[in-house]
Enzyme design. Structure first.
Site, short mmCIF file in Angstrom:
data_model
loop_
_atom_site.label_atom_id
_atom_site.label_comp_id
_atom_site.label_asym_id
_atom_site.label_seq_id
_atom_site.Cartn_x
_atom_site.Cartn_y
_atom_site.Cartn_z
N HIS A 134 0.55 3.27 2.50
CA HIS A 134 1.66 2.68 1.78
C HIS A 134 1.50 1.16 1.77
O HIS A 134 0.60 0.61 2.40
CB HIS A 134 2.99 3.10 2.41
CG HIS A 134 3.30 4.55 2.23
ND1 HIS A 134 3.77 5.06 1.04
CD2 HIS A 134 3.16 5.61 3.06
CE1 HIS A 134 3.93 6.37 1.15
NE2 HIS A 134 3.56 6.73 2.37
N ASP A 163 2.56 -3.02 -3.73
CA ASP A 163 3.03 -2.08 -4.75
C ASP A 163 3.22 -2.75 -6.11
O ASP A 163 2.67 -2.28 -7.13
CB ASP A 163 4.37 -1.47 -4.33
CG ASP A 163 4.20 -0.23 -3.48
OD1 ASP A 163 3.06 0.17 -3.22
OD2 ASP A 163 5.21 0.35 -3.06
#
Length: 385
Positions: A134, A163
């Site tokens: 992540h 992200d």
């Protein structure tokens, strides 16, 4: 807001994007492209048909179709949609799209001009390519996480760096570069967008500083990482904060004049590291005497680079942001960022709200050449919903 079929402007009007599900950076890239006028068709799972969007901001400016990509007939539908697309975006782990039959080889065989954008954390190759991860993991491995935060511990910069900035925004740039190339050459290609690569790219200036001996590879020890007393935040009397971004001598002198520190020897040289601790203590004591909004008024129009640290809710109501319509507001006090950047000749217009899952399935398939009987048969077999 305009209806789902209302015409929209924007510099990407006429560009067609096929977005194969995904969360986080891939949809963020789709939002950016849709905000600029591209037609973005998002493929969702039939099991979610009819549900309201789980990401009402991130999934705006979309058309939603439901296709079971684990069904052979569903794969054929996706490939048919790719035939008329300029861009396809997927965020599966390496090899998953190939196993489903919707990888770049299959899609480029149907549409040689297609730009196939792949969004992953680690990239399509390398020892970690198949590992889960992540945002925070990608930041950790590229040095970004090490560089941000207090000396004692790294700080997590939300999911903005890997992200969104190093992932979705770089993917959007990459596929648009691919479209320009395809229009010049007639050949599409695969864009391998990795959040690790993108996060590293965002460190370009810092690496430049470090290579020149102008950056210490330690947290909270540099001019723009919170170590400098003139580049950081201070707590005010009401518990809120102001931000100092004093990066030039003129602003620094204005700051000192306003605060009555022009003759304080500790502040003679803002680059004097030996005085930084004393400077920070003095500034902290001064800013603690007044509330945040009082300081905003004191510094208004002075050019000292002092601003209030606003909450997410406060930011949308600030006069500057309101004047530029930087944020959009909707029912129930909903707040969303407006499309950016802005174009003088091809403005993007008001974003369309995120559709319910599968709201456009019949219309999109009809445009792809499927007649009503075939659509009914696909629905009966569970390929679409």
């Amino acid at each position: 807001m305009p209806g789902p079929d209302a015409p929209r402007g924007g510099p990407l009007a006429g560009v067609r994007v096929l977005e194969l599900g995904g969360i986080g950076p891939g949809p963020f890239a789709g939002m950016l492209l849709g905000d600029l006028g591209a037609t973005v068709i998002r493929v969702d799972r039939p099991a979610e048909a009819g549900e309201e969007s789980t990401h009402p901001v991130l999934f705006r400016n979309r058309r939603s179709v439901t296709i079971d990509l684990k069904h052979a007939a569903g794969v054929e539908v996706a490939l048919r949609l790719a035939e008329n697309a300029d861009i396809a975006i997927e965020g599966f782990r390496p090899g998953v799209a190939e196993r489903l039959g919707i990888g770049p080889d299959e899609m480029l065989a149907r549409n040689p001009r297609l730009v196939y954008g792949r969004m992953t954390g680690w990239g399509q190759s390398g020892p970690l390519a198949d590992e889960p991860g992540h945002d925070i993991n990608f930041l950790a491995l590229t040095g970004v996480l090490h560089a941000i935060g207090a000396a004692e511990q790294p700080a997590v910069p939300l999911n903005l760096v890997a992200d969104m900035g190093g992932g979705g925004m770089l993917l959007a740039l990459g596929v648009l570069g691919g479209v320009l190339s395809a229009r010049a050459t007639g050949r599409g290609q695969v864009v391998d967008a990795a959040m690790t690569d993108g996060s590293a790219t965002l460190l370009a200036m810092v690496h430049g500083f470090m290579n020149q001996g102008r950056w210490r590879d330690e947290r909270a020890s540099n001019s723009i990482d919170g170590a400098s007393p003139s580049y950081g935040t201070y707590r005010c009397a009401d518990g809120r904060h102001v931000a100092l971004g004093v990066g030039d001598e003129r602003s620094y002198r204005v700051l000192l004049d306003v605060l009555g520190l022009a003759d304080d020897p500790d502040f003679a040289d803002r680059a004097d590291r030996a005085a930084w601790a004393r400077m920070r203590k003095t500034l902290g004591d001064i800013f603690a005497r007044r509330e945040r909004d009082e300081w905003e008024q004191v510094f208004a129009g002075r050019g000292a680079c002092v601003t209030p640290v606003l909450s997410l809710t406060e930011a949308s109501a600030h006069p500057h942001n309101a004047a530029r319509s930087t944020f959009l507001t909707g029912p129930g006090a909903a707040i969303a960022p407006a499309p950016a950047p802005r174009f003088s000749a091809t403005p993007s217009g008001t974003p369309r709200p995120a559709p319910a899952v599968g709201a456009d399935t019949d219309a999109v398939l009809g445009e792809a050449g499927y007649d009503a009987d075939v659509i009914r048969a696909l629905r009966a077999s569970g390929v679409i919903a």
